[in-house]
Every structure is written in structure tokens, then in C-alpha cells.
Design a protein around this motif. Structure first.
Motif, PDB file in Angstrom:
ATOM      1  N   PHE A 281      -0.237 -19.475  -6.497  1.00  0.00           N
ATOM      2  CA  PHE A 281      -0.092 -18.392  -5.520  1.00  0.00           C
ATOM      3  C   PHE A 281       0.730 -18.826  -4.303  1.00  0.00           C
ATOM      4  N   ASP A 282       0.587 -20.084  -3.883  1.00  0.00           N
ATOM      5  CA  ASP A 282       1.397 -20.565  -2.767  1.00  0.00           C
ATOM      6  C   ASP A 282       2.881 -20.515  -3.111  1.00  0.00           C
ATOM      7  N   GLY A 283       3.197 -20.871  -4.363  1.00  0.00           N
ATOM      8  CA  GLY A 283       4.593 -20.819  -4.799  1.00  0.00           C
ATOM      9  C   GLY A 283       5.126 -19.398  -4.853  1.00  0.00           C
ATOM     10  N   VAL A 284       4.262 -18.477  -5.262  1.00  0.00           N
ATOM     11  CA  VAL A 284       4.664 -17.058  -5.305  1.00  0.00           C
ATOM     12  C   VAL A 284       5.029 -16.572  -3.915  1.00  0.00           C
ATOM     13  N   LEU A 285       4.209 -16.933  -2.925  1.00  0.00           N
ATOM     14  CA  LEU A 285       4.486 -16.511  -1.548  1.00  0.00           C
ATOM     15  C   LEU A 285       5.716 -17.211  -0.986  1.00  0.00           C
ATOM     16  N   ALA A 286       5.867 -18.498  -1.329  1.00  0.00           N
ATOM     17  CA  ALA A 286       7.028 -19.252  -0.830  1.00  0.00           C
ATOM     18  C   ALA A 286       8.333 -18.648  -1.350  1.00  0.00           C
ATOM     19  N   SER A 287       8.301 -18.140  -2.577  1.00  0.00           N
ATOM     20  CA  SER A 287       9.517 -17.569  -3.167  1.00  0.00           C
ATOM     21  C   SER A 287       9.946 -16.285  -2.476  1.00  0.00           C
ATOM     22  N   LEU A 288       9.025 -15.657  -1.739  1.00  0.00           N
ATOM     23  CA  LEU A 288       9.351 -14.415  -1.038  1.00  0.00           C
ATOM     24  C   LEU A 288      10.073 -14.679   0.278  1.00  0.00           C
ATOM     25  N   GLY A 289       9.924 -15.910   0.801  1.00  0.00           N
ATOM     26  CA  GLY A 289      10.531 -16.232   2.081  1.00  0.00           C
ATOM     27  C   GLY A 289       9.670 -15.779   3.245  1.00  0.00           C
ATOM     28  N   ASN A 290      10.083 -16.146   4.430  1.00  0.00           N
ATOM     29  CA  ASN A 290       9.288 -15.855   5.628  1.00  0.00           C
ATOM     30  C   ASN A 290       9.443 -14.425   6.127  1.00  0.00           C
ATOM     31  N   THR A 291      10.388 -13.699   5.596  1.00  0.00           N
ATOM     32  CA  THR A 291      10.658 -12.350   6.108  1.00  0.00           C
ATOM     33  C   THR A 291      10.070 -11.254   5.218  1.00  0.00           C
ATOM     34  N   ALA A 292       9.307 -11.632   4.193  1.00  0.00           N
ATOM     35  CA  ALA A 292       8.757 -10.639   3.266  1.00  0.00           C
ATOM     36  C   ALA A 292       7.789  -9.705   3.989  1.00  0.00           C
ATOM     37  N   SER A 293       7.846  -8.434   3.631  1.00  0.00           N
ATOM     38  CA  SER A 293       6.942  -7.454   4.222  1.00  0.00           C
ATOM     39  C   SER A 293       5.544  -7.605   3.635  1.00  0.00           C
ATOM     40  N   ALA A 294       4.561  -7.002   4.298  1.00  0.00           N
ATOM     41  CA  ALA A 294       3.176  -7.055   3.821  1.00  0.00           C
ATOM     42  C   ALA A 294       3.066  -6.415   2.441  1.00  0.00           C
ATOM     43  N   ASP A 295       3.800  -5.316   2.217  1.00  0.00           N
ATOM     44  CA  ASP A 295       3.757  -4.637   0.913  1.00  0.00           C
ATOM     45  C   ASP A 295       4.344  -5.523  -0.181  1.00  0.00           C
ATOM     46  N   ALA A 296       5.397  -6.260   0.157  1.00  0.00           N
ATOM     47  CA  ALA A 296       6.019  -7.158  -0.828  1.00  0.00           C
ATOM     48  C   ALA A 296       5.067  -8.278  -1.210  1.00  0.00           C
ATOM     49  N   VAL A 297       4.319  -8.804  -0.221  1.00  0.00           N
ATOM     50  CA  VAL A 297       3.332  -9.856  -0.488  1.00  0.00           C
ATOM     51  C   VAL A 297       2.238  -9.339  -1.421  1.00  0.00           C
ATOM     52  N   VAL A 298       1.718  -8.156  -1.129  1.00  0.00           N
ATOM     53  CA  VAL A 298       0.658  -7.564  -1.960  1.00  0.00           C
ATOM     54  C   VAL A 298       1.162  -7.347  -3.380  1.00  0.00           C
ATOM     55  N   ASP A 299       2.356  -6.781  -3.528  1.00  0.00           N
ATOM     56  CA  ASP A 299       2.903  -6.505  -4.860  1.00  0.00           C
ATOM     57  C   ASP A 299       3.111  -7.782  -5.660  1.00  0.00           C
ATOM     58  N   ALA A 300       3.589  -8.829  -4.988  1.00  0.00           N
ATOM     59  CA  ALA A 300       3.836 -10.091  -5.691  1.00  0.00           C
ATOM     60  C   ALA A 300       2.540 -10.723  -6.170  1.00  0.00           C
ATOM     61  N   LEU A 301       1.514 -10.738  -5.314  1.00  0.00           N
ATOM     62  CA  LEU A 301       0.254 -11.384  -5.672  1.00  0.00           C
ATOM     63  C   LEU A 301      -0.528 -10.585  -6.712  1.00  0.00           C
ATOM     64  N   ARG A 302      -0.464  -9.275  -6.633  1.00  0.00           N
ATOM     65  CA  ARG A 302      -1.283  -8.450  -7.531  1.00  0.00           C
ATOM     66  C   ARG A 302      -0.739  -8.443  -8.957  1.00  0.00           C
ATOM     67  N   ASN A 303       0.516  -8.811  -9.147  1.00  0.00           N
ATOM     68  CA  ASN A 303       1.131  -8.739 -10.474  1.00  0.00           C
ATOM     69  C   ASN A 303       1.328 -10.099 -11.128  1.00  0.00           C
ATOM     70  N   VAL A 304       0.664 -11.121 -10.586  1.00  0.00           N
ATOM     71  CA  VAL A 304       0.795 -12.461 -11.168  1.00  0.00           C
ATOM     72  C   VAL A 304       0.145 -12.528 -12.544  1.00  0.00           C
ATOM     73  N   GLU A 305      -0.948 -11.814 -12.706  1.00  0.00           N
ATOM     74  CA  GLU A 305      -1.764 -11.937 -13.931  1.00  0.00           C
ATOM     75  C   GLU A 305      -2.372 -10.570 -14.261  1.00  0.00           C
ATOM     76  N   PRO A 306      -2.412 -10.141 -15.538  1.00  0.00           N
ATOM     77  CA  PRO A 306      -2.767  -8.757 -15.889  1.00  0.00           C
ATOM     78  C   PRO A 306      -4.212  -8.334 -15.598  1.00  0.00           C
ATOM     79  N   VAL A 307      -5.189  -9.244 -15.754  1.00  0.00           N
ATOM     80  CA  VAL A 307      -6.581  -8.861 -15.520  1.00  0.00           C
ATOM     81  C   VAL A 307      -6.812  -8.533 -14.051  1.00  0.00           C
ATOM     82  N   SER A 308      -6.309  -9.390 -13.170  1.00  0.00           N
ATOM     83  CA  SER A 308      -6.459  -9.106 -11.742  1.00  0.00           C
ATOM     84  C   SER A 308      -5.664  -7.869 -11.347  1.00  0.00           C
ATOM     85  N   ALA A 309      -4.522  -7.653 -12.004  1.00  0.00           N
ATOM     86  CA  ALA A 309      -3.724  -6.459 -11.713  1.00  0.00           C
ATOM     87  C   ALA A 309      -4.526  -5.204 -12.033  1.00  0.00           C
ATOM     88  N   ALA A 310      -5.250  -5.217 -13.153  1.00  0.00           N
ATOM     89  CA  ALA A 310      -6.099  -4.075 -13.514  1.00  0.00           C
ATOM     90  C   ALA A 310      -7.222  -3.898 -12.499  1.00  0.00           C
TER      91      ALA A 310
END
Length: 476
Positions: A281-310
Motif C-alpha cells: 500500500f505504501d508503494g501504491v501511494l508513492a506511485s501517485l506522487g505528492n500532489t494526488a487528490s483525496a479521491d485519487a488516493v481512495v480509488d487507488a487503495l480501494r482497487n488493489v484487491e477484489p475482495v476489499s473492493a467489494a
């Protein structure tokens, strides 16, 4: 008819207050589990050092305070024990505030003060559990005591889930995502400002919890409740201890309970760390950069894995948007919540299965399956490893009450002291969690550290086959 009532006439409100406590003490139990991940991020400390939280909770809090609590209850009344336990619970939670203030002096001294606050809180939980369980049993007819206690205990898992949800929304979501190496490069005053904000989130959650417990304490104090106690029941500790130590079934029960509680807390204490490392998850956030919006952070984290996405889709549909992930720790805590939901569901399923399958067979089967899940968590990669980790919680669902019941079978007049020994076996949580933290630090992998609960479940499987099996067959 009155003797068959679960809740006798005239005590409905006192019973509701007591049942509320089963929910109340589960909240800090599971809220504190997530603090290992929080303090590791805030103070950049090792897994073995964060594991001291569990040592304080279960070895010092539960392990050392159970017998003094029982003696207090015996000298006074169950209600006095409830009020003492609830008072210590509230006081310990409120001590988080001076612990936070100490961070302005020295961050390591602040961590020590947090440990002190946690000790007071869990000493209160030890006394509270001992007194409330006994009070609920004694408050009504003896022939409905077990049903009455099961009714109250049904609210405990919901408190556990609430504790994790509180941590996810109010604490983990407030953590700054800078890594330990990045924090070490910051000027001292800038780092202190970040840590101050994070510790304020931790402290606020516990202080509010403490204030709620004070309200509950006043409500119980003002409520007229049955004046029940254990006065007049003389207990010969020496003779009882000598009989118990010679009872192989009981001794093995305590050993099995030690390993079970140790395995349970070891598994749950590092769920967040494990999921963060496996799913990066730290790598996922790092790939977004420091300027990522809150919505972009939520979308990136929620779609890492299908069970948590559901799970997140379900939360969104229910309007529970606060559970959507905003930090790496919060995303990982989702797997803790899902593990607890699986734990609760399997408890009901296994209770139903006991009508058709012998309890010792279920215990053996689930212990072996838990070992396999631990191995899957150790050697599995990515999603598979996380699924195995969640599966361990399902396997653990029936272990505590089953071992408890087998261990106390046939003790007669020694049952009360024998039960205290079972409660003290909770100290296994401190020992195994600390060992798991050390293994994680020495190997550099939290995955490898799951060998510790694997060994514990193997001991439980041994107990089920060689001890519990014999005990159950001998009582037929």
C-alpha cells in the motif's frame, strides 16, 4: 415459570447495563491491537518494541490483575467489582492525554506513558470481565445462567468490530504517510508537529471512550441492582492448586488456552503490517506522487484487491463513506474488519455444527486448517497470502470456549479457581506476540513471523487429539 426466565422480572434495566459492558470491553481490546501499526508509523519503532503494547495488555493487565480482581469481588460485591473495573477502564483511557503531553518533552518517554495508560486500562478490563461474567450468571435462576451469559456475550464481537472501525476512521486515517527514513530527514520541530497531530488523533479516541465509560459508571452507580457477592464461600488455595496441578486434563487445557490466546492476538496484532507489506500500500501511494487528490488516493487503495473492493462498494452503498481508505494503514485495517466478521460468522456456524460433529473433532480439524493457513500466509504472495491470513480468523472461532469447557470439565468445587487459571492463560498473548515481533525484526519479514502462530495451532491440534478427545469420550 419464573425459574425458567432468562431475565427475571424487575432486573431488565440492570441486565441491559451489564450486557452493555460486554460490548464496552471489546472495544479497547481490538482498538489497541491496531495501535501497533499506529505507533510503528508515528514513532518509527520496531515490531518487537510495538509488541510491548500486547505485553502490557495481556501479561501485566490481564495476567497479573485477574486474581487480585477476584479477591476484591469476593471481599465486597459483584457490583463493586464492576464499578472498580469500569473506573480503572475510564481512568486508563483518560491517562492517554498526559501521555500525549509527554511527547513534547521526549517521544520515547511518551511511549512509556502510553504503555502505563494501557496497563491501567487493561487492569480495569481484567476486573470488569471477571466481575461482570459472574454477575450475569448469578443475577437470575441457575438453570438459565448459561443462556443468560451467552445472550450477553453475543454483543462482545460487535464491540470488537466497533473498536477496529473507530481506529480506522479516527486514528489510522489521520496518519501521515511519510516512511521512517523520510521522517528521519525532517527537522526536529517539523517531525514533532507531525507526531503531535498523529498522537492527538490516538489520544482523542481513547479520551472520548473514557468519558463514555464514566457516564456508564455513573449509570450503574445510580441504578439499584441485586446485592450479590461470594461472601462465605471459603476457598483453600493451597489444596485447590495441588489438586489442579495433578489434573492432566486441566493442566493441558491451560497450556492449550495459553497457546490459543497467544496465537489469536499474534495473528490479529500484525494483520495491518502484513497486509501493508503483501499488497504494498505504501508503494501504491508513492506511485501517485505528492500532489494526488483525496479521491485519487481512495480509488487507488480501494482497487488493489477484489475482495476489499467489494467491501468498499458495500460500504459506499450503505453510506459508510468514512470506511473508504485514505491511508495505507486504513486500507490494511479493512482486512482486520473482514477477519472479525468471518470470525463471528464461523462462531455461529461451528456452534450449529456441534449438534452433528463432536467438539474435539471440530477443534482438531480447525487447528490443522489454521496451521495450513499460517503456512499459506508465510509462503503465499500478494492476494493469496492475505486470504490465508483472513482464513486463520475463521479457524479460531470455536477454540476459546471449546478449550475452556474441556479444561474445566469434572473440576467440581475447584471450578472457580480453575476458571481463574484459564483467564490467566491470556498472558500467552503477550509472550507469543513479542516472539512474533522479534522474529519479524530479525528476518525482516512479517510473513516469516507467522511461523509462531503456526506452532501454537499445532499444539492445539495435539491437545485436541490426545487430551480433549479422551476427555469427551470419557464423559459419554
Amino acid at each position: 415459570m419464573e425459574s425458567n426466565r432468562i431475565i427475571p422480572k424487575g432486573i431488565l434495566f440492570p441486565f441491559v447495563l451489564l450486557t452493555t459492558l460486554f460490548f464496552a470491553w471489546a472495544v479497547p481490546n481490538n482498538l489497541t491491537d491496531t495501535m501497533l501499526a499506529a505507533f510503528k508509523r508515528i514513532m518509527s519503532i520496531s515490531d518487537s518494541k510495538t509488541a510491548w503494547i500486547q505485553v502490557v495488555c495481556y501479561l501485566l493487565g490481564y495476567g497479573c490483575c485477574a486474581i487480585p480482581g477476584a479477591l476484591f469481588i469476593k471481599r465486597y460485591t459483584y457490583k463493586s467489582g464492576v464499578m472498580l473495573g469500569l473506573g480503572l477502564y475510564a481512568f486508563g483511557a483518560l491517562l492517554f492525554y498526559p501521555a500525549m503531553l509527554c511527547s513534547e518533552i521526549n517521544i520515547e518517554f511518551s511511549f512509556f506513558m502510553y504503555l502505563l495508560a494501557i496497563f491501567v486500562l487493561f487492569a480495569g478490563l481484567s476486573v470488569l470481565e471477571t466481575s461482570t461474567n459472574s454477575y450475569v450468571l448469578a443475577i437470575g435462576p441457575e438453570n438459565t445462567a448459561t443462556r443468560r451469559l451467552n445472550l450477553s456475550q453475543a454483543f462482545n464481537p460487535f464491540g470488537a468490530i466497533t473498536g477496529v472501525v473507530i481506529s480506522q476512521i479516527f486514528i489510522l486515517s489521520q496518519l501521515n504517510m511519510m516512511t521512517a527514513s523520510e521522517r528521519s530527514q525532517l527537522p526536529a520541530n517539523e517531525l514533532a508537529a507531525i507526531q503531535g497531530q498523529e498522537l492527538n488523533a490516538v489520544t482523542t479516541a481513547y479520551v472520548v471512550l473514557g468519558l463514555v465509560m464514566l457516564v456508564l459508571l455513573v449509570a450503574i452507580w445510580l441504578t439499584k441492582m441485586p446485592n450479590l457477592s461470594e461472601k462465605g464461600e471459603k476457598v483453600e488455595f493451597g489444596a485447590t492448586f495441588r489438586r489442579l496441578i495433578k489434573n492432566k486434563n486441566y493442566v493441558w487445557g491451560v497450556v492449550a488456552q495459553f497457546f490459543y490466546v497467544g496465537a489469536q492476538i499474534a495473528v490479529w496484532s500484525f494483520v495491518i503490517r502484513y497486509a501493508m507489506q503483501q499488497l504494498d500500500f505504501d508503494g501504491v501511494l508513492a506511485s501517485l506522487g505528492n500532489t494526488a487528490s483525496a479521491d485519487a488516493v481512495v480509488d487507488a487503495l480501494r482497487n488493489v484487491e477484489p475482495v476489499s473492493a467489494a467491501f468498499y462498494n458495500g460500504c459506499e452503498w450503505l453510506g459508510l463513506n468514512d470506511l473508504l481508505p485514505r491511508t495505507a494503514e486504513q486500507a490494511a485495517a479493512t482486512y482486520y474488519i473482514m477477519s472479525l466478521i468471518l470470525f463471528v460468522a464461523m462462531r455461529f456456524l461451528c456452534t450449529g455444527m456441534m449438534k452433528y460433529v463432536k467438539a474435539y473433532k471440530l477443534l482438531i480439524g480447525l487447528a490443522i486448517l489454521a496451521v495450513l493457513c499460517c503456512l499459506g500466509a508465510m509462503f503465499g504472495k500478494g492476494h493469496f497470502g492475505v486470504y490465508c491470513l483472513m482464513g486463520i480468523s475463521g479457524c479460531m472461532s470455536l477454540m476459546f470456549p471449546t478449550i475452556y469447557g474441556f479444561g474445566l470439565t469434572g473440576l467440581g468445587e475447584d471450578t472457580k479457581i480453575g476458571g481463574s487459571g484459564m483467564v490467566m492463560a491470556i498472558a500467552g498473548a503477550a509472550v507469543l506476540t513479542q516472539i512474533q515481533g522479534i522474529v519479524s525484526d530479525q528476518t525482516g519479514s512479517i510473513m516469516t513471523a507467522y511461523i509462531v502462530p503456526a506452532i501454537a495451532f499445532a499444539v492445539i491440534a495435539y491437545y485436541g487429539y490426545f487430551v480433549a478427545k479422551k476427555q469427551e469420550l470419557s464423559t459419554k
